[in-house]
Design an enzyme around this catalytic site. Structure first.
Site, PDB file in Angstrom:
ATOM      1  N   HIS A   1       0.817  -1.218   0.000  1.00 11.62           N
ATOM      2  CA  HIS A   1       0.000   0.000   0.000  1.00 11.62           C
ATOM      3  C   HIS A   1       0.845   1.259   0.000  1.00 11.62           C
ATOM      4  O   HIS A   1       1.959   1.267   0.534  1.00 11.62           O
ATOM      5  CB  HIS A   1      -0.908   0.024   1.236  1.00 11.62           C
TER       6      HIS A   1
ATOM      7  N   GLU B   1      -6.200  -0.746  -6.278  1.00 19.72           N
ATOM      8  CA  GLU B   1      -7.198   0.162  -5.720  1.00 19.72           C
ATOM      9  C   GLU B   1      -6.764   1.599  -5.983  1.00 19.72           C
ATOM     10  O   GLU B   1      -5.577   1.934  -5.920  1.00 19.72           O
ATOM     11  CB  GLU B   1      -7.358  -0.029  -4.202  1.00 19.72           C
TER      12      GLU B   1
END
Length: 321
Positions: free
Chosen positions: A38, A107
């Protein structure tokens, strides 16, 4: 028997702590490990987002046997697929053959940082499919040039190749991603215990290949404290991937989850210290056909007590599944 894994969740702990936690997970007897990749945490309350690939390099040197895997890396916007291939090959060498490359379509939360825009879902899957092909070509050795719909590669070559390239996993959430995984992956990855995902994976060529799931849990002798922590840090997960893939930052997830109650989270995330509750949460994955399940202990500062409990109580119970 379902293999039980440990998740290094980069959104909730710093780089040194993540490596320390993995050392503890290996000592506790977890069968494998995965790491999230991330640029942002889901919520500000989680508070971290170190570079997963640096953590993996350190983890490979700090551990001896526990397998490592990205869960998952997006090889399309933030990283070019040729760079992902180089990183993965290096990790396979550093780990002595313990690495698996988990890939997904990504994402917006993490990929927006390069300013390239956020493609629609079908385009993201086209990009993922093309990226997997580039990575496999580079793993095969020699020079690679590629001029495709979404990517260009010019005379690329991996100069340090492992004896055996890392297996490639692809994350799935619907029919098209299952098609990509079935056609191109060595294993399938999912975060929901949906048998239809595995059936669709099998239909496109995935039969007999490993299937890896993931489940958040929140151990604490004080169940109320566990529910509070799970709500504080994991309420975003109840939104589903159709929503979660699109939101651009932690503020969006905070807003999207504003009406999610602690009791709603407790229904989805096993909380407390009742071993049977945790076993019951893993059982649907086993029944759906998953061969591996990676657990996420919610709370970066609550890993050590979880690992001690897992070693003495949880893992022995789960190995009866």
């Amino acid at each position: 028997m379902v293999r039980i894994g440990y998740t290094m969740m980069t959104e909730q702990a710093g780089p040194r702590e993540l490596v320390d936690h993995l050392v503890g997970a290996e000592r506790a007897g977890f069968d494998f490990s995965v790491i999230s990749d991330h640029f942002f945490p889901w919520l500000d309350a989680q508070g971290h987002a170190p570079y997963a690939w640096s953590v993996l390099g350190a983890a490979a040197q700090a551990t001896r046997e526990i397998p490592l895997m990205t869960f998952v890396t997006c090889p399309t916007l933030r990283y070019h697929p040729a760079v992902v291939a180089q990183k993965a090959a290096t990790m396979q060498i550093l780990s002595g053959g313990r690495f698996r490359l988990g890939l997904g379509s990504g994402e917006n939360l993490n990929e927006h940082v390069v300013g390239a825009g956020w493609p629609t879902a079908h385009v993201r899957l086209e990009m993922l499919e093309e990226a997997v092909g580039i990575i496999r070509s580079l793993f095969a050795g020699g020079y690679v040039s590629h001029h495709g719909t979404h990517f260009d590669v010019e005379d690329a070559k991996l100069w340090d190749l492992p004896e055996h390239p890392p297996p490639i996993g692809v994350a799935v959430s619907g029919p098209r991603s299952c098609q990509v995984a079935g056609l191109h992956a060595d294993l399938v990855i999912a975060t929901e215990a949906k048998p239809e995902l595995l059936r669709q994976f099998d239909e496109y060529g995935g039969a007999g290949k490993p299937r890896v799931g993931q489940l958040p849990v929140c151990y604490d002798p004080d169940r109320d404290a566990a529910v509070t922590r799970a709500h504080d840090q994991f309420r975003w997960a109840l939104g589903g991937w159709g929503v979660n893939a699109e939101l651009p930052g932690p503020a969006g997830f905070t807003q999207a989850a504003q009406h999610t109650r602690p009791e709603d989270v407790a229904e989805a995330v096993p909380c407390g210290d009742d071993v049977e509750v945790f076993v019951d949460a893993v059982r649907p994955y086993a029944e759906a056909g998953f061969t591996e399940v990676a657990l996420i202990q919610v709370g970066g500062d609550r890993q050590e007590p979880f690992l001690h409990w897992a070693e003495s109580e949880l893992l022995p119970a789960l190995r009866q599944l």
